[in-house]
Design a protein around this motif. Sequence first.
Motif, PDB file in Angstrom:
ATOM      1  N   ASP A 178       1.031  -1.362  -0.077  1.00 38.54           N
ATOM      2  CA  ASP A 178      -0.049   0.017  -0.168  1.00 38.54           C
ATOM      3  C   ASP A 178       0.827   1.341   0.175  1.00 38.54           C
ATOM      4  N   LEU A 179       0.342   2.297  -0.648  1.00 39.69           N
ATOM      5  CA  LEU A 179       1.184   3.579  -0.793  1.00 39.69           C
ATOM      6  C   LEU A 179       1.737   4.105   0.668  1.00 39.69           C
ATOM      7  N   THR A 180       0.835   3.809   1.693  1.00 40.20           N
ATOM      8  CA  THR A 180       1.087   4.442   2.973  1.00 40.20           C
ATOM      9  C   THR A 180       2.360   3.870   3.516  1.00 40.20           C
ATOM     10  N   ILE A 181       2.700   2.630   3.052  1.00 40.18           N
ATOM     11  CA  ILE A 181       3.571   1.873   3.791  1.00 40.18           C
ATOM     12  C   ILE A 181       4.759   1.389   2.696  1.00 40.18           C
ATOM     13  N   ALA A 182       4.647   1.975   1.495  1.00 42.58           N
ATOM     14  CA  ALA A 182       5.686   1.623   0.553  1.00 42.58           C
ATOM     15  C   ALA A 182       7.132   2.125   0.676  1.00 42.58           C
ATOM     16  N   LEU A 183       7.332   3.036   1.640  1.00 47.28           N
ATOM     17  CA  LEU A 183       8.372   3.522   2.085  1.00 47.28           C
ATOM     18  C   LEU A 183       9.156   2.751   3.097  1.00 47.28           C
ATOM     19  N   SER A 184       8.491   2.222   3.892  1.00 46.01           N
ATOM     20  CA  SER A 184       8.523   1.365   5.387  1.00 46.01           C
ATOM     21  C   SER A 184       9.680   0.160   4.924  1.00 46.01           C
ATOM     22  N   THR A 185      10.659   0.138   5.910  1.00 41.81           N
ATOM     23  CA  THR A 185      11.658  -1.162   5.758  1.00 41.81           C
ATOM     24  C   THR A 185      11.065  -2.165   7.093  1.00 41.81           C
ATOM     25  N   LEU A 220      -5.175  -1.919   6.723  1.00 39.90           N
ATOM     26  CA  LEU A 220      -5.441  -0.932   5.572  1.00 39.90           C
ATOM     27  C   LEU A 220      -6.285  -1.645   4.490  1.00 39.90           C
ATOM     28  N   GLN A 221      -6.564  -2.930   4.524  1.00 40.42           N
ATOM     29  CA  GLN A 221      -7.365  -3.576   3.733  1.00 40.42           C
ATOM     30  C   GLN A 221      -9.111  -3.341   4.356  1.00 40.42           C
ATOM     31  N   ASP A 222      -9.164  -3.125   5.515  1.00 43.11           N
ATOM     32  CA  ASP A 222     -10.455  -2.937   6.201  1.00 43.11           C
ATOM     33  C   ASP A 222     -10.767  -1.295   6.501  1.00 43.11           C
ATOM     34  N   THR A 223      -9.952  -0.650   6.110  1.00 44.71           N
ATOM     35  CA  THR A 223     -10.174   0.891   6.478  1.00 44.71           C
ATOM     36  C   THR A 223     -11.604   1.461   6.353  1.00 44.71           C
ATOM     37  N   HIS A 224     -11.968   2.261   7.222  1.00 45.64           N
ATOM     38  CA  HIS A 224     -13.611   2.809   7.039  1.00 45.64           C
ATOM     39  C   HIS A 224     -13.313   4.273   6.759  1.00 45.64           C
ATOM     40  N   PRO A 225     -14.037   4.716   5.845  1.00 47.99           N
ATOM     41  CA  PRO A 225     -13.927   6.096   5.499  1.00 47.99           C
ATOM     42  C   PRO A 225     -13.822   7.303   6.535  1.00 47.99           C
ATOM     43  N   ILE A 226     -14.470   7.061   7.725  1.00 45.66           N
ATOM     44  CA  ILE A 226     -14.183   7.922   8.761  1.00 45.66           C
ATOM     45  C   ILE A 226     -13.232   7.331   9.847  1.00 45.66           C
ATOM     46  N   GLY A 227     -12.722   6.162   9.541  1.00 51.91           N
ATOM     47  CA  GLY A 227     -11.501   5.718  10.428  1.00 51.91           C
ATOM     48  C   GLY A 227     -12.090   4.826  11.624  1.00 51.91           C
ATOM     49  N   THR A 228     -11.078   4.138  12.202  1.00 52.11           N
ATOM     50  CA  THR A 228     -11.637   3.574  13.310  1.00 52.11           C
ATOM     51  C   THR A 228     -11.180   4.382  14.734  1.00 52.11           C
ATOM     52  N   GLY A 229     -10.874   5.608  14.705  1.00 57.33           N
ATOM     53  CA  GLY A 229     -10.776   6.463  15.815  1.00 57.33           C
ATOM     54  C   GLY A 229      -9.446   6.800  15.909  1.00 57.33           C
ATOM     55  N   ALA A 230      -9.101   8.043  16.359  1.00 59.07           N
ATOM     56  CA  ALA A 230      -7.687   8.341  16.511  1.00 59.07           C
ATOM     57  C   ALA A 230      -7.152   7.848  17.496  1.00 59.07           C
ATOM     58  N   GLY A 231      -5.851   7.286  17.346  1.00 58.76           N
ATOM     59  CA  GLY A 231      -5.108   6.663  18.369  1.00 58.76           C
ATOM     60  C   GLY A 231      -5.342   4.953  18.549  1.00 58.76           C
ATOM     61  N   THR A 232      -6.406   4.641  17.774  1.00 59.08           N
ATOM     62  CA  THR A 232      -6.612   3.218  18.282  1.00 59.08           C
ATOM     63  C   THR A 232      -5.786   1.997  17.262  1.00 59.08           C
ATOM     64  N   ALA A 276       0.301   5.550   7.384  1.00 56.43           N
ATOM     65  CA  ALA A 276      -0.568   4.501   7.489  1.00 56.43           C
ATOM     66  C   ALA A 276      -1.681   4.605   8.693  1.00 56.43           C
ATOM     67  N   ALA A 277      -0.933   5.104   9.853  1.00 61.06           N
ATOM     68  CA  ALA A 277      -1.704   5.215  10.885  1.00 61.06           C
ATOM     69  C   ALA A 277      -2.972   6.334  10.709  1.00 61.06           C
ATOM     70  N   VAL A 278      -2.773   7.486  10.138  1.00 59.70           N
ATOM     71  CA  VAL A 278      -3.561   7.993   9.913  1.00 59.70           C
ATOM     72  C   VAL A 278      -4.947   7.598   8.963  1.00 59.70           C
ATOM     73  N   ALA A 279      -4.320   6.677   7.742  1.00 59.84           N
ATOM     74  CA  ALA A 279      -5.341   6.135   7.066  1.00 59.84           C
ATOM     75  C   ALA A 279      -6.224   5.212   7.708  1.00 59.84           C
ATOM     76  N   VAL A 280      -5.634   4.441   8.870  1.00 67.28           N
ATOM     77  CA  VAL A 280      -6.360   3.521   9.606  1.00 67.28           C
ATOM     78  C   VAL A 280      -7.155   4.160  10.641  1.00 67.28           C
ATOM     79  N   GLU A 281      -6.666   5.305  11.183  1.00 66.71           N
ATOM     80  CA  GLU A 281      -7.499   5.755  12.206  1.00 66.71           C
ATOM     81  C   GLU A 281      -8.557   6.847  11.966  1.00 66.71           C
ATOM     82  N   MET A 282      -8.023   7.650  10.904  1.00 63.03           N
ATOM     83  CA  MET A 282      -8.851   8.868  10.587  1.00 63.03           C
ATOM     84  C   MET A 282      -9.457   8.565   9.069  1.00 63.03           C
ATOM     85  N   GLY A 283      -9.125   7.529   8.421  1.00 63.64           N
ATOM     86  CA  GLY A 283      -9.935   7.354   7.087  1.00 63.64           C
ATOM     87  C   GLY A 283      -8.855   7.985   6.182  1.00 63.64           C
TER      88      GLY A 283
END
Length: 660
Positions: free
Chosen positions: A278-285, A295-307, A331-338
């Motif tokens: 995924d683009l959000t983790i493409a540069l991570s080693t 990231l495959q189960d992301t919600h448009p609103i997110g799962t909640g900041a810090g979760t 990736a954290a922003v995409a998961v938690e905030m959408g």
Amino acid sequence: MLAVPAAIAAAENLRASGVLSGILAAAILAVGLFSTSSTLACFAKLLRPLFILALAAPVLWIVLQLIPIPLRGLGNQIWATASAALDQPLAERFSVDVRETILALSHYNLVIAAALVTALVTLDKHRAAQVLYVLVSITAVSGIFSIWRNNNLSGSWPAEQVWTGSTAAALGVLLSTAMAIRALDQLRRPRPSPRSPTGPLALLSCAILSLIVSVAAIALCSGSTALIAVLLGVTTILTVVAIRKWFFGLWGRAGVLATATMLFVAAFTFIPFNRNADLTIALSTQSRAATERMLQDTHPIGTGAGTFVALLPIYGDVGMLAMRERPTAAAAVAVEMGRTFLCGLLIVAVISACILFGRALSRNHAYLYPAVGAGASVSLTILAFAENSLFDLWASLLVAAVYGLAFAQSLSGTARDVESIELRQLTQEASDRTTAARRIPSTTFASPWPLTRVALTMIGLLLAAQAAWMVSQSWPFGDRLAVTAVAGSNEAWASALQSTRENAEAISGFTAAVRIKSDKSTDPQNTGRSADLNAFSAVLKYSPLRGDVWLMLAALSKQHAAAYDTTSFLKMSYYTAPNALDLIPLRLSVALGTDAAIKEPELRDLIRRDLKVAMTGRAALRPAIATAYQSASADGRAFAESSISELDPGYVQKLRSRGP
């Protein structure tokens, strides 16, 4: 005050954040109440409507995640599942963990407060230079500490607490570069009277030393992506310097910008890019298996900041600790905030970089401050897709201070505007009293500084309330429980229950809901167990993904089988923490001792999986199997024997020989 984040970096916890909230609240109140009207009027020029909207958007988004949703089915499914397991109505929310999301909101409040205080303090050019020196000192100390920790990781620091500090080191390179260029400008600038160059030379020497330390910290503690990100940020600063000093006019600027663009494109070819991720983790080693599943189960609103940490036990591999896999900031922003919020954040970052770059070209002498802000926007955006240190508390406060400094000094003619405002005030005070009496009300309401003073005072009071709330820890959210080897240790079991009781008693306003009223004929032991059950239930009403709490609730509910469904609690423990090795001992003990769980087909498969994990490659868990077997029911023992015999028939004989 700027050194506070670095001082508490080693103790980043709830009380430390509360103390920091109190310090920033006092600072906001001080600058809001005691700043001159001219300073506040100049500060109000920074707070354009779109700028305020950009700062308030994350708060509104997080509030949207926290508020109960009246319509069923719109919130996260975990709330309906937890409601059915607890047999209690629970309001649905987008956030899967209210506690973590509120902590994330308080974290963001601290960042905004630090940026506002820094911006107000650095409106004056002399104080801006002093703050620059302080920030360079902080990043240099952070770089030295990062190098020392990197050299002492073997045996001294747990692997799950590895810390890179790339954000601070990157900012250190940018700030040191700006400080060195500023010192060179002071040496070259003609002065009306002879002046010793000792001061600028000392500043230049300190800047070079800090630059060496920060570059070494990045080279030793980070990957090539971080180094390239920093070089691109420095390129942005040098582009501003080149345009201002050597390349004038439209064609000169176009040539420099074209050269910088070519350098950017060439630099990106050297960044290791994983095309299959995924683009959000493409540069991570780093390891990112759990992050990819989230990231495959992301919600448009997110799962909640810090979760992210709350979700990791569900998506993580067997035995993976919470700190073993940390997502990139993107990736954290995409998961938690959408992903929608992530796209908006990137747009704001690009616009901020363009605004600061343009303002750096329009300034006379203080052009380096907005240039640093533009370079930081470039470097931090790339780092956000490569690592996670951007969201550490102390690092994010450092970023806030840098942006506060950059925007405060980005307005051209700040000093001239302040002088004109003060002159206008003196003229109004010298005018006729009758005319002034008629004009004062309209001037007060037309001028932006009274509203700015009121807004800053309100922000300070809100931060003070946040500080009092966090220091007192008066909330029904609970802390993470340590349940390792509870099944095989009565002392550990008693300690866990005692910790629960202390948590429940610390919840002011909720103690009445936790304790059960009893008369003299009530059994004190049953009363204590009922209180513990209610305490665990109170935690799950706000954090339903706590697999440890579901398991403790299942263990206690065996004493109240008529009122509680132990099998439902066990299922929730498996659903929310299927791969947590520290929960296996107690979970096997409860499952094998509950006949209803053995008869449940779904639970039988889950129990068999725990036994397989404990038997294959996890020798430290075998004593827990023996303990669970000894306390199991007849059906539980038969099921355990049949499951273990498929894996290690000889171990079944050892279990039988030990007896009950």
